[in-house]
Design a protein around this motif. Structure first.
Motif, PDB file in Angstrom:
ATOM      1  N   LEU A  96      39.240 -19.671  13.816  1.00  0.00           N
ATOM      2  CA  LEU A  96      39.325 -18.725  15.155  1.00  0.00           C
ATOM      3  C   LEU A  96      37.893 -18.162  16.379  1.00  0.00           C
ATOM      4  O   LEU A  96      38.552 -17.921  16.961  1.00  0.00           O
ATOM      5  N   SER A  97      36.872 -17.880  15.458  1.00  0.00           N
ATOM      6  CA  SER A  97      36.704 -17.047  16.064  1.00  0.00           C
ATOM      7  C   SER A  97      35.318 -17.133  15.612  1.00  0.00           C
ATOM      8  O   SER A  97      34.822 -16.920  14.573  1.00  0.00           O
ATOM      9  N   PRO A  98      33.912 -17.836  16.326  1.00  0.00           N
ATOM     10  CA  PRO A  98      32.834 -18.695  15.064  1.00  0.00           C
ATOM     11  C   PRO A  98      31.725 -16.891  15.084  1.00  0.00           C
ATOM     12  O   PRO A  98      32.262 -15.482  16.295  1.00  0.00           O
ATOM     13  N   SER A  99      31.510 -16.384  14.488  1.00  0.00           N
ATOM     14  CA  SER A  99      29.936 -14.910  14.141  1.00  0.00           C
ATOM     15  C   SER A  99      28.535 -16.141  14.305  1.00  0.00           C
ATOM     16  O   SER A  99      27.840 -16.558  14.354  1.00  0.00           O
ATOM     17  N   GLU A 100      28.229 -14.879  15.524  1.00  0.00           N
ATOM     18  CA  GLU A 100      26.689 -15.780  15.635  1.00  0.00           C
ATOM     19  C   GLU A 100      25.557 -15.377  14.285  1.00  0.00           C
ATOM     20  O   GLU A 100      26.066 -15.433  12.961  1.00  0.00           O
ATOM     21  N   PRO A 101      24.625 -15.687  14.156  1.00  0.00           N
ATOM     22  CA  PRO A 101      24.336 -16.840  13.119  1.00  0.00           C
ATOM     23  C   PRO A 101      23.625 -15.825  12.321  1.00  0.00           C
ATOM     24  O   PRO A 101      23.641 -15.601  10.986  1.00  0.00           O
ATOM     25  N   LYS A 102      22.862 -14.443  12.868  1.00  0.00           N
ATOM     26  CA  LYS A 102      22.149 -13.115  12.440  1.00  0.00           C
ATOM     27  C   LYS A 102      22.802 -12.296  12.511  1.00  0.00           C
ATOM     28  O   LYS A 102      24.062 -11.271  13.813  1.00  0.00           O
ATOM     29  N   LEU A 103      23.275 -11.827  11.227  1.00  0.00           N
ATOM     30  CA  LEU A 103      24.038 -10.445  11.668  1.00  0.00           C
ATOM     31  C   LEU A 103      22.801  -8.920  11.376  1.00  0.00           C
ATOM     32  O   LEU A 103      22.465  -9.317  10.909  1.00  0.00           O
ATOM     33  N   PRO A 104      23.651  -8.353  12.247  1.00  0.00           N
ATOM     34  CA  PRO A 104      22.838  -6.961  12.299  1.00  0.00           C
ATOM     35  C   PRO A 104      22.678  -6.116  11.664  1.00  0.00           C
ATOM     36  O   PRO A 104      21.525  -4.776  10.848  1.00  0.00           O
ATOM     37  N   THR A 105      23.309  -5.826  10.621  1.00  0.00           N
ATOM     38  CA  THR A 105      23.997  -5.022   9.236  1.00  0.00           C
ATOM     39  C   THR A 105      24.384  -6.448   8.197  1.00  0.00           C
ATOM     40  O   THR A 105      25.394  -6.707   8.059  1.00  0.00           O
ATOM     41  N   GLU A 106      24.363  -5.739   7.420  1.00  0.00           N
ATOM     42  CA  GLU A 106      24.500  -6.957   5.950  1.00  0.00           C
ATOM     43  C   GLU A 106      25.943  -6.348   5.477  1.00  0.00           C
ATOM     44  O   GLU A 106      26.867  -5.377   5.806  1.00  0.00           O
ATOM     45  N   VAL A 107      27.206  -7.416   5.233  1.00  0.00           N
ATOM     46  CA  VAL A 107      28.301  -6.840   5.411  1.00  0.00           C
ATOM     47  C   VAL A 107      28.707  -8.028   3.768  1.00  0.00           C
ATOM     48  O   VAL A 107      29.242  -6.899   2.816  1.00  0.00           O
ATOM     49  N   TYR A 108      27.791  -8.571   3.163  1.00  0.00           N
ATOM     50  CA  TYR A 108      28.085  -9.174   1.717  1.00  0.00           C
ATOM     51  C   TYR A 108      27.023  -9.665   0.807  1.00  0.00           C
ATOM     52  O   TYR A 108      25.960  -9.544   1.810  1.00  0.00           O
ATOM     53  N   GLY A 109      27.308  -8.900   0.426  1.00  0.00           N
ATOM     54  CA  GLY A 109      25.297  -8.366  -1.221  1.00  0.00           C
ATOM     55  C   GLY A 109      25.717  -7.542  -1.245  1.00  0.00           C
ATOM     56  O   GLY A 109      26.265  -6.601  -0.783  1.00  0.00           O
ATOM     57  N   LYS A 110      23.950  -7.520  -2.098  1.00  0.00           N
ATOM     58  CA  LYS A 110      23.524  -6.259  -2.261  1.00  0.00           C
ATOM     59  C   LYS A 110      23.376  -5.310  -1.546  1.00  0.00           C
ATOM     60  O   LYS A 110      22.114  -4.410  -1.668  1.00  0.00           O
ATOM     61  N   ILE A 111      22.081  -6.248  -0.485  1.00  0.00           N
ATOM     62  CA  ILE A 111      21.474  -5.333   0.928  1.00  0.00           C
ATOM     63  C   ILE A 111      22.280  -4.414   1.301  1.00  0.00           C
ATOM     64  O   ILE A 111      22.898  -5.211   1.792  1.00  0.00           O
ATOM     65  N   GLU A 112      20.698  -3.241   1.014  1.00  0.00           N
ATOM     66  CA  GLU A 112      21.209  -1.958   1.919  1.00  0.00           C
ATOM     67  C   GLU A 112      20.768  -1.967   2.869  1.00  0.00           C
ATOM     68  O   GLU A 112      19.927  -2.437   3.693  1.00  0.00           O
ATOM     69  N   SER A 113      21.926  -1.738   4.211  1.00  0.00           N
ATOM     70  CA  SER A 113      20.891  -1.204   5.992  1.00  0.00           C
ATOM     71  C   SER A 113      21.359   0.187   5.819  1.00  0.00           C
ATOM     72  O   SER A 113      21.800   0.739   5.242  1.00  0.00           O
ATOM     73  N   ASN A 114      20.182   0.666   6.713  1.00  0.00           N
ATOM     74  CA  ASN A 114      20.609   1.947   6.928  1.00  0.00           C
ATOM     75  C   ASN A 114      21.405   2.569   7.228  1.00  0.00           C
ATOM     76  O   ASN A 114      21.893   1.786   7.658  1.00  0.00           O
ATOM     77  N   LEU A 115      21.403   3.724   7.187  1.00  0.00           N
ATOM     78  CA  LEU A 115      22.680   4.377   8.138  1.00  0.00           C
ATOM     79  C   LEU A 115      23.221   4.514   9.641  1.00  0.00           C
ATOM     80  O   LEU A 115      23.833   3.720   9.818  1.00  0.00           O
ATOM     81  N   ASP A 116      21.423   4.375  10.082  1.00  0.00           N
ATOM     82  CA  ASP A 116      21.606   4.319  11.288  1.00  0.00           C
ATOM     83  C   ASP A 116      21.833   3.337  11.913  1.00  0.00           C
ATOM     84  O   ASP A 116      22.632   3.192  13.013  1.00  0.00           O
ATOM     85  N   THR A 117      21.626   1.691  11.560  1.00  0.00           N
ATOM     86  CA  THR A 117      21.667   0.540  12.040  1.00  0.00           C
ATOM     87  C   THR A 117      23.396   0.335  11.577  1.00  0.00           C
ATOM     88  O   THR A 117      24.264  -0.801  11.911  1.00  0.00           O
ATOM     89  N   ARG A 118      23.653   0.704  10.386  1.00  0.00           N
ATOM     90  CA  ARG A 118      25.129   0.330   9.876  1.00  0.00           C
ATOM     91  C   ARG A 118      26.228   1.213  10.916  1.00  0.00           C
ATOM     92  O   ARG A 118      27.513   0.762  11.279  1.00  0.00           O
ATOM     93  N   LEU A 119      25.969   2.592  11.399  1.00  0.00           N
ATOM     94  CA  LEU A 119      27.315   3.195  12.004  1.00  0.00           C
ATOM     95  C   LEU A 119      27.096   2.309  13.541  1.00  0.00           C
ATOM     96  O   LEU A 119      27.984   2.228  14.741  1.00  0.00           O
ATOM     97  N   ASP A 120      26.248   1.663  14.206  1.00  0.00           N
ATOM     98  CA  ASP A 120      25.391   1.540  15.593  1.00  0.00           C
ATOM     99  C   ASP A 120      26.444  -0.452  14.961  1.00  0.00           C
ATOM    100  O   ASP A 120      26.923  -0.505  17.167  1.00  0.00           O
ATOM    101  N   ASN A 121      27.195  -0.865  14.043  1.00  0.00           N
ATOM    102  CA  ASN A 121      27.533  -1.704  13.402  1.00  0.00           C
ATOM    103  C   ASN A 121      28.727  -1.496  12.718  1.00  0.00           C
ATOM    104  O   ASN A 121      29.345  -2.201  12.423  1.00  0.00           O
ATOM    105  N   ARG A 122      29.586   0.074  13.258  1.00  0.00           N
ATOM    106  CA  ARG A 122      30.113   0.249  12.512  1.00  0.00           C
ATOM    107  C   ARG A 122      31.559  -1.260  12.034  1.00  0.00           C
ATOM    108  O   ARG A 122      31.806  -0.758  10.485  1.00  0.00           O
ATOM    109  N   PHE A 123      31.845  -1.348  13.077  1.00  0.00           N
ATOM    110  CA  PHE A 123      33.631  -2.733  12.860  1.00  0.00           C
ATOM    111  C   PHE A 123      32.508  -3.661  11.973  1.00  0.00           C
ATOM    112  O   PHE A 123      33.220  -4.231  11.033  1.00  0.00           O
TER     113      PHE A 123
END
Length: 442
Positions: A96-123
């Motif tokens: 329906l809508s493709p994603s870019e190959p590299k995600l700016p913040t981790e969504v699935y899995g155990k790897i944690e992004s820092n809070l500022d990066t997560r807030l910059d990509n909150r959606f």
């Protein structure tokens, strides 16, 4: 075909379904491909077999990037290997809508992004089940507050968030107009409201008797702590024709009990995701500030007679309350007039105290309330004690000139109670798009 949500798949065993979802992860084993899929209700596993899946769809799966939005048609099958006890045998998949190959913040899995990066990509951040769970619980806190206050015959009002400098900038001798956000209002100077206090009192006197407002509150404080932000959500209520401050505290205690009960009832899945247990208070202790000073003194913490509790004092007090009462909440009563706004009523036998209280939860103050002074002559005198002139606040003074009943109320920080309920490390975790002295976007 009508869409089936993931949490309803268990009711569709051996039936064809249409699923609209995001792709969380893919494991490509050549002739068999595993896809973890997710929608707003949960996640599950899809499996594509070369001999069962449409040829074009089977080849397409290898090109799909994580977090793409897709539509899947397949058959729900029982599976002893799958955690849910079932999986989806994929027949057809459409992007329906493709994603870019590299995600700016981790969504699935155990790897944690820092809070500022997560807030910059909150959606993207909120697609994580743990973060999503926080905001579902926050939503339930909001709903529960509305339900409870409605049940107590409060009327919901909407107060202006653009004001002139008045009560908000002069309500405490420790506060000033410098803590207000100034805006240009068609060539006039205006401010973002620090509190709905003036308006709550106005409409208690306006015949509603009981009112509440849930909305944004603004504080132009350059605080860089894990518990302060410049915009937060306040749950504020005010009630008239009261005998004393204990009536306000009774409503506040009922509100807390209702919120914690409803979270336990309505948010079982979210609490499990976050590995949290929420205790419901049985009876919240009520301690006078002078008694609290003695308790803290015995613990090696001195609080001067005219001072508020500081962060360390609140923490020590909460530890004491847990040990002695097995409770996580405590009402601290009778704060010194020197540290409270001029409109807080004084006790008849204590000119230095106030009929006020803080609600402290797990070491942090989450709410402040009091009985207000409704007698205009005494209100003017108390304003003068603070170096203020009631005549210079004509809109506020007017409230008390035409039969203002004895009244009082409380302001509760919605964000802060969620932070403490879930034992989070930073209040910004509870706000979708927080604002602080450095953060103004997205």
């Amino acid at each position: 075909m009508e869409r089936t949500l993931i949490n309803n798949l268990k009711n569709r065993i051996d039936k064809e379904v249409l699923i609209k979802c995001w792709v969380a992860n893919i494991r490509d084993k050549n002739k068999i491909k595993f896809i973890i899929i997710r929608d707003r209700t949960g996640e599950t596993q899809g499996i594509a077999l070369e001999e069962d899946c449409e040829k074009e769809s089977f080849g397409l799966i290898s090109t799909i990037y994580r977090e793409s939005a897709v539509e899947i048609k397949g058959i729900v099958k029982k599976s002893e290997q799958a955690k849910e006890g079932y999986e989806v045998l994929i027949k057809n998949i459409k992007i329906l809508s493709p994603s870019e190959p590299k995600l700016p913040t981790e969504v699935y899995g155990k790897i944690e992004s820092n809070l500022d990066t997560r807030l910059d990509n909150r959606f993207l951040d909120t697609r994580r089940k743990e973060i999503n769970a926080i905001f579902r619980i926050r939503s339930q806190v909001f709903k529960s507050a509305v339900e409870y206050l409605d049940s107590q015959e409060f009327t919901k009002i909407a107060t202006p968030k653009i004001t002139v400098l008045g009560l908000e900038g002069t309500s405490n001798n420790e506060k000033s107009g410098s803590e207000l956000f100034t805006i240009d209002y068609f060539g006039k100077k205006a401010y973002l409201a620090q509190s709905p206090q003036l308006y709550k009192q106005m409409f208690v006197a306006g015949g509603f008797e009981r009112v509440y407002d849930i909305g944004p509150v603004f504080r132009a404080e350059k605080s860089h702590t894990t518990r302060h932000v410049t915009e937060f959500t306040g749950i504020d209520f005010e009630m008239g024709f009261i005998e004393n401050e204990n009536e306000i505290i009774d409503v506040a205690e009922g509100l807390i009990k209702y919120i914690t009960t409803k979270i336990n009832e309505k948010c079982k899945k979210e609490l499990e995701i976050l590995n949290r247990e929420i205790s419901i208070p049985k009876k919240i202790p009520r301690l006078d500030i002078n008694e609290i000073r003695e308790i803290l003194k015995q613990k090696g913490k001195e609080i001067p007679i005219d001072e508020d509790l500081d962060a360390e004092g609140e923490k020590i007090l909460s530890e004491y309350i847990k040990e002695e009462y097995d409770e996580e909440f405590v009402f601290a009563l009778n704060y010194p007039f020197k540290k409270r706004p001029f409109y807080h009523m004084k006790p008849e036998n204590d000119p230095n105290g106030t009929k006020s209280f803080d609600l402290i939860y797990n070491g942090v103050e989450i709410a402040t309330g009091s009985q207000r002074e409704h007698r205009i002559d005494i209100l003017a005198k108390q304003a003068k004690e603070k170096g203020l002139d009631l005549d210079q606040m004509p809109e506020y003074k007017k409230i008390f000139m035409y039969g203002c009943p004895p009244h009082g109320g409380m302001g509760l920080g919605l964000d802060r109670i969620v932070e403490k309920i879930l034992k989070l490390d930073n209040i910004r975790e509870t706000i979708l798009l927080p604002r602080d002295p450095e953060r103004l976007k997205p």
